[in-house]
Write an enzyme that holds these catalytic residues in place. Structure first.
Site, PDB file in Angstrom:
ATOM      1  N   ALA A  70      -4.298  16.960  -4.980  1.00  0.00           N
ATOM      2  CA  ALA A  70      -3.646  17.866  -4.045  1.00  0.00           C
ATOM      3  C   ALA A  70      -2.356  17.191  -3.588  1.00  0.00           C
ATOM      4  O   ALA A  70      -2.199  15.982  -3.743  1.00  0.00           O
ATOM      5  CB  ALA A  70      -4.571  18.111  -2.861  1.00  0.00           C
ATOM      6  N   GLY A 109      -7.881  16.610  -6.577  1.00  0.00           N
ATOM      7  CA  GLY A 109      -7.795  18.032  -6.928  1.00  0.00           C
ATOM      8  C   GLY A 109      -7.517  18.244  -8.407  1.00  0.00           C
ATOM      9  O   GLY A 109      -7.919  19.269  -8.973  1.00  0.00           O
ATOM     10  N   GLU A 112     -10.724  18.086 -10.030  1.00  0.00           N
ATOM     11  CA  GLU A 112     -11.465  19.304  -9.673  1.00  0.00           C
ATOM     12  C   GLU A 112     -10.982  20.499 -10.504  1.00  0.00           C
ATOM     13  O   GLU A 112     -11.777  21.364 -10.881  1.00  0.00           O
ATOM     14  CB  GLU A 112     -11.334  19.577  -8.172  1.00  0.00           C
ATOM     15  CG  GLU A 112     -12.110  18.547  -7.347  1.00  0.00           C
ATOM     16  CD  GLU A 112     -11.849  18.649  -5.851  1.00  0.00           C
ATOM     17  OE1 GLU A 112     -10.664  18.617  -5.462  1.00  0.00           O
ATOM     18  OE2 GLU A 112     -12.811  18.770  -5.087  1.00  0.00           O
ATOM     19  N   GLU A 132     -10.592  10.563  -3.125  1.00  0.00           N
ATOM     20  CA  GLU A 132     -10.320  11.099  -1.785  1.00  0.00           C
ATOM     21  C   GLU A 132     -10.737  10.157  -0.658  1.00  0.00           C
ATOM     22  O   GLU A 132     -10.063  10.073   0.372  1.00  0.00           O
ATOM     23  CB  GLU A 132     -11.021  12.461  -1.618  1.00  0.00           C
ATOM     24  CG  GLU A 132     -10.310  13.626  -2.283  1.00  0.00           C
ATOM     25  CD  GLU A 132     -10.651  13.803  -3.761  1.00  0.00           C
ATOM     26  OE1 GLU A 132     -11.214  12.859  -4.358  1.00  0.00           O
ATOM     27  OE2 GLU A 132     -10.356  14.873  -4.315  1.00  0.00           O
TER      28      GLU A 132
HETATM   29  N1  3HC Z   1       0.589  14.073  -3.413  1.00  0.00           N
HETATM   30  C1  3HC Z   1       1.902  13.920  -3.133  1.00  0.00           C
HETATM   31  N2  3HC Z   1       2.641  12.911  -3.634  1.00  0.00           N
HETATM   32  C2  3HC Z   1       2.039  12.045  -4.452  1.00  0.00           C
HETATM   33  C3  3HC Z   1       0.689  12.150  -4.801  1.00  0.00           C
HETATM   34  C4  3HC Z   1      -0.051  13.226  -4.240  1.00  0.00           C
HETATM   35  N3  3HC Z   1      -1.349  13.412  -4.538  1.00  0.00           N
HETATM   36  N4  3HC Z   1       0.371  11.128  -5.627  1.00  0.00           N
HETATM   37  C5  3HC Z   1       1.496  10.427  -5.805  1.00  0.00           C
HETATM   38  N5  3HC Z   1       2.501  10.977  -5.106  1.00  0.00           N
HETATM   39  C6  3HC Z   1       3.896  10.542  -5.069  1.00  0.00           C
HETATM   40  C7  3HC Z   1       4.066   9.187  -4.389  1.00  0.00           C
HETATM   41  O1  3HC Z   1       4.183   9.329  -2.995  1.00  0.00           O
HETATM   42  C8  3HC Z   1       5.341   8.693  -5.048  1.00  0.00           C
HETATM   43  O2  3HC Z   1       6.401   9.360  -4.421  1.00  0.00           O
HETATM   44  P1  3HC Z   1       7.805   8.618  -4.209  1.00  0.00           P
HETATM   45  O3  3HC Z   1       8.289   8.283  -5.587  1.00  0.00           O
HETATM   46  O4  3HC Z   1       8.606   9.606  -3.474  1.00  0.00           O
HETATM   47  O5  3HC Z   1       7.463   7.396  -3.405  1.00  0.00           O
HETATM   48  C9  3HC Z   1       5.237   9.233  -6.478  1.00  0.00           C
HETATM   49  O6  3HC Z   1       4.303  10.298  -6.416  1.00  0.00           O
HETATM   50  C10 3HC Z   1       4.766   8.231  -7.481  1.00  0.00           C
HETATM   51  O7  3HC Z   1       3.581   7.629  -6.999  1.00  0.00           O
HETATM   52  P2  3HC Z   1       3.285   6.071  -7.227  1.00  0.00           P
HETATM   53  O8  3HC Z   1       4.440   5.263  -6.792  1.00  0.00           O
HETATM   54  O9  3HC Z   1       1.971   5.794  -6.581  1.00  0.00           O
HETATM   55  O10 3HC Z   1       3.203   6.030  -8.810  1.00  0.00           O
HETATM   56  P3  3HC Z   1       2.193   5.273  -9.753  1.00  0.00           P
HETATM   57  O11 3HC Z   1       2.592   5.636 -11.116  1.00  0.00           O
HETATM   58  O12 3HC Z   1       2.085   3.836  -9.371  1.00  0.00           O
HETATM   59  O13 3HC Z   1       0.735   5.903  -9.446  1.00  0.00           O
HETATM   60  C11 3HC Z   1      -0.861   7.664  -9.097  1.00  0.00           C
HETATM   61  C12 3HC Z   1       0.490   7.257  -9.726  1.00  0.00           C
HETATM   62  C13 3HC Z   1      -1.996   6.878  -9.758  1.00  0.00           C
HETATM   63  C14 3HC Z   1      -1.052   9.126  -9.292  1.00  0.00           C
HETATM   64  C15 3HC Z   1      -0.856   7.294  -7.600  1.00  0.00           C
HETATM   65  O14 3HC Z   1       0.317   7.847  -7.015  1.00  0.00           O
HETATM   66  C16 3HC Z   1      -2.008   7.838  -6.810  1.00  0.00           C
HETATM   67  O15 3HC Z   1      -3.065   7.226  -6.811  1.00  0.00           O
HETATM   68  N6  3HC Z   1      -1.829   8.962  -6.125  1.00  0.00           N
HETATM   69  C17 3HC Z   1      -2.830   9.521  -5.243  1.00  0.00           C
HETATM   70  C18 3HC Z   1      -3.922  10.217  -6.017  1.00  0.00           C
HETATM   71  C19 3HC Z   1      -4.912  10.822  -5.070  1.00  0.00           C
HETATM   72  O16 3HC Z   1      -5.357  10.206  -4.121  1.00  0.00           O
HETATM   73  N7  3HC Z   1      -5.290  12.077  -5.320  1.00  0.00           N
HETATM   74  C20 3HC Z   1      -6.190  12.778  -4.473  1.00  0.00           C
HETATM   75  C21 3HC Z   1      -5.427  13.513  -3.426  1.00  0.00           C
HETATM   76  S1  3HC Z   1      -6.440  14.282  -2.212  1.00  0.00           S
HETATM   77  C22 3HC Z   1      -7.066  15.642  -3.018  1.00  0.00           C
HETATM   78  O17 3HC Z   1      -6.770  15.877  -4.152  1.00  0.00           O
HETATM   79  C23 3HC Z   1      -7.951  16.524  -2.199  1.00  0.00           C
HETATM   80  C24 3HC Z   1      -8.645  17.543  -3.009  1.00  0.00           C
HETATM   81  O18 3HC Z   1      -9.964  17.144  -3.247  1.00  0.00           O
HETATM   82  C25 3HC Z   1      -8.690  18.860  -2.294  1.00  0.00           C
END
Ligand code: 3HC
Length: 714
Positions: A70, A109, A112, A132
């Site tokens: 998400a 997400g 999912e 999450e």
């Molecule tokens: N939402 C918004 N922005 C995100 C994002 C997300 N889920 N994931 C990454 N980004 C953004 C980062 O903030 C960063 O932005 P910036 O360049 O402006 O600083 C850019 O994407 C690149 O991220 P990284 O620097 O972390 O890049 P990497 O290549 O090192 O890693 C990644 C990529 C493995 C995808 C890592 O960013 C990550 O782990 N992201 C979070 C993943 C996550 O936690 N997903 C679950 C979200 S909650 C959810 O989905 C709820 C659902 O169940 C309803």
């Protein structure tokens, strides 16, 4: 619809390939499920369902990864329709088979979405997970209901409560992935899509049709109640103080107890409860703080597009615990390292200690034997400075004495090529002064690693007065390559982390003289959420380490109580774990700390001598607040002085270098949670009851009360 009639609804497009419709998502950088993406998926899905020529659908992504979750930046804002669970319900219910084409990091997400599709095709090294909980959340779009149906309860419990991803290869074995596609580096994305389309045709040809995960049964046994019980206990230990992992277990248990739709509704309620909690706000702050730290603030980034210096060969001075760990960091990412020591004996000892540490990594399955040998072969020992002539960067990790460091830097300046960067790993010393011993002060800066350097994520990159932008940017980029959270900070005694830590330690020491026991202080801080108490940490790292520096600290002249309890330990030969006793006594076999009442007598005597009134009713709350408010106050000062440029940088430092609980977001974030007015009120109480020398409210905190501003946003 034919291919030319593409229905473009940015950032999601629909294109027909024969009788297969391809829904393609393009939302850089990580294809997060923003509002526009959710709308786009719904709209393309509707169009594909309506189109009689379409027999099956492939969901794919353009860019470096399938959907990584998400859009976290949308949390905390009003939620816009269509909500993710509704989008995924439409995928699940679709009358035509849907195949997800997975690569990169399929997270949250994104996973999912994949689980709501009817089949999953993935490149072998794809990482899939539900992380999450690392954001104080639980999966909120069906993850807790779908994954147990596909992968079984054990695997779902592990993946969801720990938040750790697995490779597609592993999940193939657990039935989550239907087809693995070998990586084809020449055109991975294109070949994956081709394979997914071929797979779709196979599904059609064999008449397999739709296969909804939501309608699958969960395999359970009589012992599932016990299983949930075990996980609740395990997680209470592993994720101490965190609420989301326990909520995740409740949600997974609902998958067993309730029909799918009801379970999904309960999951959503738990998700919203977590999303709106202070823990999730703090953990999301931590996520963005770490990524923001990598982007230099304006004051350090005046010239855009500065070319970085190539770093191919490095050197480390000193093969002790710190130097050895730093050498390992470089070898871990394939950089060749010259490790310099004063004598062959020291060098042999240092290299052997490095091998032991790599052996430990091998026995934990973190590396294999080939990797171990490769990494060892990258580290070459020497006792001759002339061997460092060609290196691109040197990190000095020798004794914390100015004269020693200046001597080393002067020698390095003479032997190293003119554009080599010279970095010091000093924890406290003045880097401007060190730089003056060279003729290239613009190439000198601090690379402050934390013990054990090969494991700890934090790197303070200390920019001295003369450090030029190219040097700073090159080292920040190197930090990223090393997998560190690198934070640019300015020069002062202890920089950001240790300067703040000394305020925290100062209060712990003062409380010992006032009558609190080491165990009382450590327990209070562990209960508050720190990984270890300050005195146990001190025993582990060696109480004598900062002793010499403290004796030279000007404060001692004004304040004889300053770290007096620690100094008493050193003077009694109680240096910590290494001497079998410090603030605690250590069992020689188990190395477990045991309470030693005799230290209380030492502190009581000293308190009497120094006129400190001992109290035996010091509350846990007083201990916690005194230590944490001291941190916050010093952090605010550091910000005003420009030593740290952003409050989020301070939080990133404390989260990654000092075991600060992630669900509290770092000291600056925590101050907002408590309320700046309450912090300031506490500081005033301690000023009245304690040592007025330190307890002056930082001006920034006073200003924030008036402006009702947030410290974490400074
Ligand atoms: N939402 C918004 N922005 C995100 C994002 C997300 N889920 N994931 C990454 N980004 C953004 C980062 O903030 C960063 O932005 P910036 O360049 O402006 O600083 C850019 O994407 C690149 O991220 P990284 O620097 O972390 O890049 P990497 O290549 O090192 O890693 C990644 C990529 C493995 C995808 C890592 O960013 C990550 O782990 N992201 C979070 C993943 C996550 O936690 N997903 C679950 C979200 S909650 C959810 O989905 C709820 C659902 O169940 C309803």
């Amino acid at each position: 619809m034919n291919p030319s009639q593409s229905n473009k609804i940015a950032p999601v497009t629909l294109l027909n390939r024969g009788s297969i419709a391809v829904i393609s998502i393009e939302n850089a950088p990580v294809n997060a499920l923003s509002h526009a993406v959710r709308e786009g998926i719904v709209s393309c899905l509707k169009a594909a369902e309506k189109d009689n020529g379409v027999k099956a659908i492939v969901v794919s992504c353009v860019g470096s990864t399938f959907i990584a979750g998400a859009d976290i930046s949308e949390f905390g804002q009003p939620a816009l329709e269509p909500h993710l669970p509704d989008v995924l319900a439409q995928l699940d219910r679709c009358s035509k088979p849907i195949i997800a084409a997975l690569f990169g990091t399929v997270l949250g997400g994104g996973f999912e979405v994949a689980l709501s599709c009817h089949y999953r095709v993935a490149l072998t090294h794809t990482k899939l997970g539900l992380p999450e909980v690392t954001l104080g959340l639980i999966p909120g779009a069906g993850g807790t209901q779908l994954l147990p149906r596909l992968a079984g309860l054990e695997m779902a419990l592990e993946m969801i409560t720990l938040g750790k991803p697995h490779t597609a290869k592993k999940l193939f074995d657990h039935g989550v992935i239907d087809l693995l596609v070998e990586e084809d580096s020449s055109l991975a994305e294109g070949s994956l899509l081709k394979q997914a389309i071929l797979f779709a045709y196979t599904i059609l040809d064999t008449g397999q049709g739709v296969r909804r995960v939501s309608q699958m049964n969960i395999e359970t046994s009589d012992s599932h109640v016990e299983l949930f019980d075990q996980w609740r206990k395990k997680i209470a230990k592993k994720a101490r103080g965190q609420k989301a992992p326990q909520c995740a277990i409740d949600a997974i248990e609902n998958a067993v107890l309730l029909p799918f739709e009801e379970g999904k509704k309960c999951e959503r309620d738990l998700f919203i409860k977590c999303r709106d909690s202070s823990q999730s706000t703090a953990m999301r702050h931590a996520f963005f703080a770490e990524r923001r730290a990598a982007k230099l603030p304006e004051c350090y980034d005046k010239t855009q597009n500065t070319p970085l210096l190539p770093i191919k060969q490095v050197a480390v001075i000193g093969a002790g615990t710190m130097g050895g760990g730093i050498a390992m960091c470089f070898a871990n990412v394939g950089l060749s390292v010259k490790l310099l020591e004063m004598s062959e004996d020291n060098l042999a000892r240092g290299l052997s200690a490095i091998r032991t540490r790599f052996d430990q990594a091998l026995s934990r399955g973190l590396i294999n034997e080939v990797q171990l040998e490769q990494r060892m072969s990258l580290i070459v020992g020497t006792c001759d400075y002339e061997d460092l002539a060609d290196v691109d960067l040197v990190v000095e990790a020798a004794f914390e004495t100015m004269a020693v460091k200046q001597q080393i830097f002067s020698t390095l300046d003479q032997v190293c090529k003119v554009d080599a960067i010279l970095a010091t790993n000093t924890s406290y010393l003045d880097i401007d002064e060190i730089a003056q011993s060279t003729s290239r002060s613009h190439k000198v800066l601090g690379m402050h690693f934390f013990t054990p350097a090969n494991i700890m994520k934090l790197l303070e990159v200390v920019c001295a007065d003369d450090t030029d932008e190219q040097t700073l940017k090159t080292v920040m980029a190197l930090g990223k390559k090393l997998g560190k959270v690198s934070v640019a900070v300015g020069v002062c005694y202890g920089f950001v982390g240790n300067r703040m830590y000394s305020c925290y330690g100062r209060e712990a020491n003062m409380l010992l003289l006032e009558g609190a026991s080491p165990d009382q202080i450590d327990t209070a801080m562990r209960n508050w959420g720190m990984a270890m108490g300050p005195l146990a940490v001190n025993d582990m790292s060696g109480i004598d380490i900062a002793y010499k520096a403290r004796q030279e600290n000007a404060i001692l002249k004004q304040d004889p109580l300053y770290f007096r309890a620690s100094d008493l330990m050193v003077e009694a030969g109680r240096l910590g774990q290494k001497t079998g006793m410090g603030f605690y006594r250590y069992d020689s076999d188990t190395k477990k700390p045991q309470i030693d009442e005799s230290v209380l007598v030492v502190f009581a005597k000293e308190a009497l001598k120094l006129g400190v009134l001992q109290r035996h009713n010091i509350s846990q709350e007083e201990i916690q607040n005194r230590l944490v408010f001291a941190l916050i106050n010093e952090g605010a000062r550091i910000l005003s002085e420009g030593i740290a440029t952003r409050a989020s940088d301070i939080d990133a430092i404390w989260l990654n270098g000092y075991g600060f609980p992630r669900h509290l977001g770092g000291p600056m974030c925590y101050a907002d949670e408590v309320g700046i007015d309450k912090v300031v009120a506490g500081i005033k109480v301690y000023q009245e009851q304690g040592n007025g020398l330190y307890w002056h409210t930082a001006e920034l905190l006073e200003r924030l009360i008036i402006s009702r501003g947030k410290l974490s946003q400074q």
